[in-house]
Design a protein around this motif. Structure first.
Motif, mmCIF file in Angstrom:
data_model
loop_
_atom_site.group_PDB
_atom_site.id
_atom_site.type_symbol
_atom_site.label_atom_id
_atom_site.label_comp_id
_atom_site.label_asym_id
_atom_site.label_seq_id
_atom_site.Cartn_x
_atom_site.Cartn_y
_atom_site.Cartn_z
ATOM 1 N N ILE A 50 0.833 -1.203 0.000
ATOM 2 C CA ILE A 50 0.000 0.000 0.000
ATOM 3 C C ILE A 50 0.868 1.253 0.000
ATOM 4 N N VAL A 51 2.017 1.219 0.681
ATOM 5 C CA VAL A 51 2.942 2.353 0.645
ATOM 6 C C VAL A 51 3.447 2.565 -0.780
ATOM 7 N N VAL A 90 -7.806 1.055 -23.974
ATOM 8 C CA VAL A 90 -7.964 -0.193 -24.730
ATOM 9 C C VAL A 90 -7.197 -1.320 -24.041
ATOM 10 N N ALA A 91 -5.997 -1.030 -23.590
ATOM 11 C CA ALA A 91 -5.195 -2.068 -22.931
ATOM 12 C C ALA A 91 -5.811 -2.474 -21.597
ATOM 13 N N LEU A 92 -6.307 -1.516 -20.849
ATOM 14 C CA LEU A 92 -6.852 -1.826 -19.536
ATOM 15 C C LEU A 92 -8.242 -2.438 -19.601
ATOM 16 N N PHE A 93 -8.959 -2.191 -20.695
ATOM 17 C CA PHE A 93 -10.261 -2.828 -20.831
ATOM 18 C C PHE A 93 -10.089 -4.338 -20.806
ATOM 19 N N ALA A 94 -9.018 -4.805 -21.433
ATOM 20 C CA ALA A 94 -8.740 -6.241 -21.420
ATOM 21 C C ALA A 94 -8.244 -6.691 -20.050
ATOM 22 N N GLN A 95 -7.747 -5.776 -19.248
ATOM 23 C CA GLN A 95 -7.182 -6.123 -17.951
ATOM 24 C C GLN A 95 -8.007 -5.570 -16.790
ATOM 25 N N TRP A 96 -9.303 -5.375 -16.977
ATOM 26 C CA TRP A 96 -10.135 -4.788 -15.932
ATOM 27 C C TRP A 96 -10.119 -5.622 -14.660
ATOM 28 N N SER A 97 -9.988 -6.930 -14.814
ATOM 29 C CA SER A 97 -9.985 -7.813 -13.659
ATOM 30 C C SER A 97 -8.784 -7.536 -12.762
ATOM 31 N N ILE A 98 -7.639 -7.325 -13.376
ATOM 32 C CA ILE A 98 -6.433 -7.041 -12.597
ATOM 33 C C ILE A 98 -6.595 -5.720 -11.844
ATOM 34 N N LEU A 99 -7.104 -4.704 -12.529
ATOM 35 C CA LEU A 99 -7.301 -3.408 -11.869
ATOM 36 C C LEU A 99 -8.317 -3.497 -10.741
ATOM 37 N N SER A 100 -9.389 -4.235 -10.962
ATOM 38 C CA SER A 100 -10.397 -4.340 -9.904
ATOM 39 C C SER A 100 -9.835 -5.090 -8.699
ATOM 40 N N ASN A 101 -8.970 -6.076 -8.935
ATOM 41 C CA ASN A 101 -8.361 -6.797 -7.821
ATOM 42 C C ASN A 101 -7.361 -5.926 -7.060
ATOM 43 N N ILE A 102 -6.605 -5.104 -7.776
ATOM 44 C CA ILE A 102 -5.668 -4.195 -7.106
ATOM 45 C C ILE A 102 -6.440 -3.167 -6.282
ATOM 46 N N THR A 103 -7.477 -2.592 -6.871
ATOM 47 C CA THR A 103 -8.301 -1.626 -6.144
ATOM 48 C C THR A 103 -8.939 -2.275 -4.928
ATOM 49 N N ALA A 104 -9.459 -3.482 -5.104
ATOM 50 C CA ALA A 104 -10.055 -4.202 -3.980
ATOM 51 C C ALA A 104 -9.006 -4.490 -2.908
ATOM 52 N N ILE A 106 -6.474 -2.622 -2.112
ATOM 53 C CA ILE A 106 -6.268 -1.386 -1.350
ATOM 54 C C ILE A 106 -7.428 -1.161 -0.387
ATOM 55 N N ILE A 107 -8.649 -1.388 -0.868
ATOM 56 C CA ILE A 107 -9.822 -1.223 -0.003
ATOM 57 C C ILE A 107 -9.772 -2.217 1.147
ATOM 58 N N GLU A 137 -4.420 -17.499 4.981
ATOM 59 C CA GLU A 137 -2.974 -17.677 5.121
ATOM 60 C C GLU A 137 -2.193 -16.449 4.688
ATOM 61 N N ASP A 138 -2.686 -15.759 3.646
ATOM 62 C CA ASP A 138 -1.965 -14.591 3.156
ATOM 63 C C ASP A 138 -2.937 -13.718 2.383
ATOM 64 N N ILE A 139 -2.708 -12.420 2.411
ATOM 65 C CA ILE A 139 -3.511 -11.477 1.657
ATOM 66 C C ILE A 139 -2.557 -10.738 0.729
ATOM 67 N N ARG A 140 -2.744 -10.940 -0.565
ATOM 68 C CA ARG A 140 -1.856 -10.368 -1.577
ATOM 69 C C ARG A 140 -2.541 -9.208 -2.297
ATOM 70 N N ALA A 141 -1.848 -8.652 -3.292
ATOM 71 C CA ALA A 141 -2.392 -7.529 -4.057
ATOM 72 C C ALA A 141 -3.583 -7.954 -4.916
ATOM 73 N N PHE A 142 -3.570 -9.182 -5.449
ATOM 74 C CA PHE A 142 -4.612 -9.626 -6.373
ATOM 75 C C PHE A 142 -5.578 -10.627 -5.761
ATOM 76 N N HIS A 143 -5.123 -11.392 -4.790
ATOM 77 C CA HIS A 143 -5.947 -12.471 -4.260
ATOM 78 C C HIS A 143 -5.577 -12.774 -2.809
ATOM 79 N N ILE A 144 -6.419 -13.603 -2.202
ATOM 80 C CA ILE A 144 -6.201 -14.033 -0.824
ATOM 81 C C ILE A 144 -5.943 -15.534 -0.841
#
Length: 182
Positions: A50-51, A90-104, A106-107, A137-144
């Motif tokens: 997060i830093v 255009v590039a991020l539309f294909a990668q929306w899942s990654i962005l939503s996981n990163i945002t999640a 942080i939340i 066991e662990d909480i990562r940037a994209f998944h738990i």
């Protein structure tokens, strides 16, 4: 050299102030995030992540501030930004899942009521065993990382942790009166 200094005195002064403000904000932000992480008993790796995110955001803000300080023409910068955002969009539309996981991620850092080692129940009908208890066991940037009761490692996306109902296993066990399989 002196002529260059006299010609751009205000811009140089503004740049120095911008750098000082950004350094102070970076220091205070990192200190605050670490304090929140420590008070909430959050893993140090998550806190550092997060830093890094806040540092990247402040860097982008600093670049924008320097562009304004040095007086870049808005029409030219608008053309550059619109072109860049079109390509990124255009590039991020294909990668929306990654962005939503990163945002999640942080939340979840600031508002997730569970921590590593907690036993949880995910109320998701699409999971193979809907009444399974998981240990975080662990909480990562994209998944738990979750450990099933049979020992199998299970990863669950961060964005689904925000979308699905998640409860503490002890609360769930009390409601059904079953703790024997744990």
């Amino acid at each position: 050299m002196e002529l260059l200094y006299l010609e751009y005195k205000n811009e140089l002064f503004g740049t120095i102030i911008c750098f000082l403000v950004l350094m102070i904000l970076k220091y205070l932000g990192a200190k605050t995030i670490r304090k929140v992480g420590k008070l909430s008993d959050i893993n140090e790796v998550r806190t550092r992540l997060i830093v890094k995110y806040s540092t990247a955001g402040l860097t982008a803000f600093g670049i924008l501030a320097l562009i304004l300080i040095w007086g870049v023409d808005f029409k030219e910068i608008g053309l550059v930004f619109s072109s860049v955002f079109a390509v990124i969009g255009v590039a991020l539309f294909a990668q929306w899942s990654i962005l939503s996981n990163i945002t999640a991620g942080i939340i979840l850092f600031f508002s997730f009521p569970f921590k590593i080692g907690d036993r949880i129940k995910i109320m998701d009908k699409e999971i193979e065993l809907p009444h399974e208890i998981y240990v975080i066991e662990d909480i990562r940037a994209f998944h738990i990382h979750l450990r099933r009761t049979n020992g199998e490692l299970f990863t669950y996306p961060n964005n689904l942790m925000l979308q699905k109902a998640v409860g503490l296993a002890t609360t769930y066990e009390k409601s059904i009166g079953n703790t024997s399989d744990l």
